[in-house]
Design an enzyme around this catalytic site. Structure first.
Site, PDB file in Angstrom:
ATOM      1  N   ILE A   1       0.829  -1.203   0.000  1.00  0.00           N
ATOM      2  CA  ILE A   1       0.000   0.000   0.000  1.00  0.00           C
ATOM      3  C   ILE A   1       0.862   1.252   0.000  1.00  0.00           C
ATOM      4  CG2 ILE A   1      -1.643   1.248   1.470  1.00  0.00           C
ATOM      5  CD1 ILE A   1      -2.562  -1.746   2.278  1.00  0.00           C
ATOM      6  N   ASP A   2       1.974   1.214   0.709  1.00  0.00           N
ATOM      7  CA  ASP A   2       2.852   2.375   0.816  1.00  0.00           C
ATOM      8  C   ASP A   2       3.489   2.702  -0.534  1.00  0.00           C
ATOM      9  OD1 ASP A   2       3.717   4.382   2.465  1.00  0.00           O
ATOM     10  OD2 ASP A   2       5.323   3.240   3.397  1.00  0.00           O
ATOM     11  N   ASP A   3       4.064   1.697  -1.185  1.00  0.00           N
ATOM     12  CA  ASP A   3       4.663   1.939  -2.502  1.00  0.00           C
ATOM     13  C   ASP A   3       3.628   2.426  -3.497  1.00  0.00           C
ATOM     14  OD1 ASP A   3       7.646   1.023  -3.176  1.00  0.00           O
ATOM     15  OD2 ASP A   3       6.940  -0.119  -1.472  1.00  0.00           O
TER      16      ASP A   3
ATOM     17  N   HIS B   1       0.526   8.451   3.983  1.00  0.00           N
ATOM     18  CA  HIS B   1       0.859   8.480   2.558  1.00  0.00           C
ATOM     19  C   HIS B   1      -0.372   8.208   1.693  1.00  0.00           C
ATOM     20  CE1 HIS B   1       5.245   7.421   3.801  1.00  0.00           C
ATOM     21  NE2 HIS B   1       4.992   8.706   3.892  1.00  0.00           N
TER      22      HIS B   1
END
Length: 690
Positions: free
Chosen positions: A406-408, A482
C-alpha cells in the site's frame, strides 16, 4: 530549473529560474539543490530505475554462509569476501550490533562468530575470544533468539527438541481460524510456511567444529526455565507448545506428509519470476532449505532459480584491506535483506520534480515508463482478506507480484502525478487501478497497513517461536498518511474513506504532538509523514494537531540545526526524537515544518542551513546511521538512497513551495499541471464493479 548535459552526456541541472513566491532564500541553497539533482541523475540506471544499497546487519551474511555450508556449496572466494565484511563490522569489545552505534546484540554476535569460524578464524584469536567471552557473559546460545538456535540445530549445535514446535499442519487451518498462516504478516507467513517443513524433518548436517565456547555450561547448554503462570498469555502459549511437542510423536504420518506436500506447493506457487520469494532474502533461504529437504536437488529449475536469486542479494565492494603488493583492495561481500528499486525510484522522481526538474525531463519519463511497467495486475495473498477487490498497485522490489504494498502504491501515484508523460491515458488508467486497490485495502478501523487489510490478530506475536520481531501487519500512521496524501491529491479529500483515515490519524497523535513511525525511525518519520498529509487534505496550518506537531519538532531539533532519532526510541520513550543529526531525518522534519507554513521560521532556516553545510562536494550526503525500520527495534535498515532523495525533496520544497496546490494541481518545480478529476471518476467506477 532547466536541463543541461554535462561533458559525459549525462542530463544535469542547469541554472534554475528564480523560485516564485519564496523570498529570502538562504545562501547556498540553490547551488546545493543543483548539485544534489546532478548527483541523483547520475545514479539513475539506463532502464529508468534507482536503487541504493539496503544495509541491515551481519546475520544476513552469516546465514548466507550457513546456508551454503548446509547445501554443500560454500566456496572459498565467497567465504573470504563475506568474512572480510563481517570482521569489519565487529566492535572493539568483540560484539556486533544490529544498527550503527547501537548496543551489542547477542544473536547477531553468535551468528557472526559462527560465520567467522566457518571462514577459518580460530576460537583463540583475540577478536574471537572477546566475542565468545561476551556471549557466555550474556547467557550463551540458550539466551539467543529462536532463529539463531534453528540455524545451529541444522548442524547439531543445538537440539531440535529444545526449540518451539511449528507443525506443518498449520497450512490446513482455514483463514477464519486463529493462528492460520494468513494471520501472520506476509514476511512472517513466507518464512513460517517453509520452516514448518524444516521443523518437522529436523535435519542435522555434520558440524565442522564444536561450539562449546558459546555455552555458559557446555555440559548443560539448555538449563531449565520455569514456565510463566498459566493465567498469563505467555504461560498459555508455552503450555500449548508443550502439547505440540507431544502431538509430534503421535501425528498421523499420512496427514503430516500431506501437510508438507501442501506447504511445498504453497512455496513453489509463490516463487517469483526471478526465482526469489517475496523479493526478500529470509523466505528465500528457508524455502530453498525446505524444498531441498523434500527431495528437490540443486539442479531442479526451482532450486536453481532460487539460488541464483540469492546471489543477487550480494553487494560486492572493493573496500577490503590492501592487496599483498599494496595495490588495490580485497573485495568484500554484503548481503541485502531485500532490494528497494520501486521505492527508491518513486522517491527519487518526487525529489527531482519537487526540486524543479522539468516534468517532461528524459530522466523522469524513463522513471515513469519503468514504474508503469512494474504495475502488478494479478491477484495475490492479499485477496484472502479482500476476495472481491480488483488488483492494481506496486511492490517494493524488482519482483514481488504476490505482495504489492500500500505504501509503494501511494508513493508511485504521487510520483506519476508529477510527470508529464506522453501517454496520459496510460498513466491515468494505472493510477486509477492503484487508487482503487489502495482504497479496497483499508482496514476496518479506517487506517492502512503495509501489505494486508485487518492483519491485526493478537495471537501470532504470542507464540514462543515468534521472538524475531513483528509478525503482524497492523495499520500504521506513516502508511495511512501516505495514502491520505495520495487521496487528497486525487481530489478525494471529502470521500468518506479518506475522512475515516484522517480521523484515525488524529486519534493516533501522541501526547507530545508526534506520531509513531512504523517503517521509518521513528517519531520524526511518523510526524514527517502525517503533517504533509493533513495539510494536503486541507487542514489549516493553525490546526491544533499541526501546531502540536510543529512544537514537538522544534523541541527536538539538535544544536547543529539537524534532526536525528536513534533506533532505541522504539524501546525507550526517552530516546524519542533524540539522536545524531542525519540528512534523511532532518529532511523529514523539514518537510513537515514546510507543509505547516514554517518556511520563514528559525527551525526551518537552521535545518536548511544544516543540509547545505553537510552536503559533500559531489552533491551527496553521508549517513552511517540507520533511519529505516523493518521491525521496530528488532530489525533496522540503512537505506543508502534516503540520504539523497529526502534532503533534495526538502531543499526543493523550501525553494519552490509545497508540490500540490488546490484540487491536487501540481505547482512545485516546473509548470506542469495534472487534474485528478478523470482518475476519481475511474476509481469510483472500478470500486463499483468490484
Amino acid at each position: 530549473m532547466t536541463a543541461t548535459t554535462d561533458g559525459a552526456g549525462t542530463p544535469g541541472a542547469g541554472p534554475a529560474r528564480e523560485p516564485a513566491g519564496t523570498p529570502g532564500v538562504l545562501p547556498g541553497v540553490q547551488e546545493a539543490t543543483e548539485r544534489a539533482v546532478r548527483h541523483l541523475l547520475d545514479r539513475q540506471d539506463q532502464a529508468g530505475w534507482w536503487k541504493g544499497d539496503l544495509e541491515t546487519n551481519v546475520t544476513m551474511d552469516a546465514e548466507d554462509l550457513l546456508l551454503r555450508q548446509f547445501l554443500g556449496i560454500r566456496d572459498e572466494a565467497t567465504t573470504h569476501a563475506a568474512a572480510l565484511f563481517v570482521r569489519g563490522e565487529q566492535r572493539e569489545d568483540g560484539t556486533w550490533a544490529t544498527f550503527h552505534g547501537g548496543p551489542p546484540e547477542l544473536s547477531a554476535t553468535i551468528e557472526a562468530y559462527v560465520a567467522l569460524r566457518l571462514a577459518g578464524d580460530p576460537p583463540d584469536a583475540p577478536h574471537m575470544a572477546r566475542a565468545s567471552a561476551w556471549v557466555r557473559a550474556h547467557g550463551g546460545i540458550a539466551a539467543a533468539r529462536v532463529f539463531t538456535r534453528i540455524w545451529l540445530a541444522l548442524f547439531g549445535w543445538w537440539k531440535w527438541e529444545h526449540l518451539p514446535e511449528l507443525p506443518p499442519e498449520l497450512v490446513f487451518l482455514p483463514p477464519w481460524v486463529p493462528l492460520n498462516i494468513y494471520d501472520f504478516g506476509c514476511w512472517a507467513r513466507q518464512t513460517i510456511v517453509p520452516l514448518t517443513v524444516v521443523s518437522a524433518l529436523r535435519p542435522v548436517r555434520p558440524a565442522p567444529f564444536a561450539l562449546d565456547e558459546l555455552h555458559t555450561d557446555a555440559r548443560n547448554p539448555n538449563p531449565a526455565k520455569p514456565l510463566a503462570p498459566l493465567t498469563s498469555w505467555d504461560g498459555a502459549f508455552q503450555r500449548m507448545d508443550k502439547a505440540l511437542h507431544v502431538y509430534r510423536r503421535f501425528a498421523p504420518r499420512r496427514l503430516r506428509k500431506a501437510a508438507m506436500d501442501t506447504a511445498a506447493r504453497w512455496i513453489i506457487e509463490r516463487q517469483e519470476n526471478d526465482g526469489c520469494w517475496g523479493g526478500i532474502q529470509p523466505p528465500a533461504v528457508y524455502s530453498v532449505i525446505a524444498l531441498h529437504l523434500l527431495g528437490y536437488d540443486l539442479g531442479h529449475p526451482v532450486m536453481r532459480a532460487g539460488l541464483e536469486s540469492l546471489d543477487r542479494f550480494a553487494v560486492w565492494r572493493e573496500d577490503g584491506p590492501p592487496g599483498p603488493d599494496g595495490q588495490g583492495r580485497a573485495p568484500t561481500r554484503m548481503i541485502e535483506a531485500c532490494q528497494s528499486p520501486v521505492w527508491d525510484t518513486c522517491l527519487a522522481a518526487i525529489a527531482l520534480a519537487d526540486a524543479g526538474l522539468p516534468a517532461d525531463h528524459p530522466a523522469l519519463l524513463k522513471a515513469a515508463d519503468w514504474m508503469l511497467g512494474e504495475e502488478i495486475t494479478r491477484s495475490g495473498d492479499w485477496a484472502v482478506r479482500r476476495p472481491g477487490l480488483a488488483p492494481g498497485g506496486w511492490a517494493f522490489e524488482f519482483h514481488n507480484d504476490n505482495y504489492p504494498d500500500i505504501d509503494d502504491t501511494a508513493e508511485v501515484v504521487l510520483a506519476l502525478r508529477r510527470i508529464a508523460h506522453p501517454d496520459p491515458a496510460k498513466v491515468e488508467a494505472a493510477i486509477a487501478r492503484g487508487v482503487s486497490w489502495n482504497l479496497g485495502m483499508q482496514s476496518k478501523n479506517g487506517a492502512w497497513g503495509a501489505f494486508d487489510a485487518d492483519n491485526t490478530s493478537p495471537f501470532p506475536n504470542r507464540l514462543p517461536f515468534c521472538d524475531f520481531g513483528e509478525v503482524i501487519d497492523p495499520p500504521s500512521a506513516d502508511v495511512t498518511a501516505h495514502v491520505v496524501e495520495m487521496l487528497a491529491v486525487e481530489g478525494m479529500t471529502d470521500d468518506a474513506r479518506t475522512r475515516r483515515g484522517i480521523t484515525w490519524l488524529l486519534a493516533e497523535q501522541e501526547p507530545s504532538g508526534a506520531w509513531f513511525g512504523r517503517w521509518g525511525t521513528n517519531y520524526v518519520y511518523g510526524t514527517g509523514s502525517v503533517v504533509p498529509a493533513l495539510t494536503a487534505a486541507g487542514f489549516p496550518t493553525g490546526h491544533p494537531a499541526i501546531r502540536r506537531a510543529v512544537a514537538w519538532l522544534e523541541s527536538v531539533q539538535n544544536e547543529d540545526g539537524g534532526w536525528g532519532e536513534d533506533q532505541r526510541s522504539y524501546k525507550d520513550p526517552a530516546w524519542a526524537g533524540k539522536g545524531a543529526s542525519t540528512p534523511s531525518q532532518t529532511a523529514w522534519a523539514l518537510m513537515a515544518l514546510l507543509s505547516a507554513g514554517e518556511r520563514e521560521g528559525e527551525a526551518v532556516e537552521r535545518g536548511i542551513a544544516h543540509l547545505v553545510r553537510t552536503q559533500r562536494e559531489d552533491g551527496s550526503w553521508d549517513e552511517p546511521y540507520f533511519t529505516g525500520t523493518g521491525f521496530p527495534w528488532d530489525f533496522s535498515i540503512n537505506y543508502h538512497l534516503y540520504r539523497q532523495v529526502f534532503p533534495l525533496t526538502a531543499l526543493g520544497r523550501y525553494l519552490y513551495g509545497e508540490p500540490f496546490g488546490p484540487e491536487g494541481r501540481y505547482t512545485a518545480g516546473a509548470a506542469h499541471v495534472t487534474t485528478p478529476g478523470p482518475v476519481r471518476e475511474a476509481t469510483t467506477a472500478l470500486a463499483e464493479e468490484a
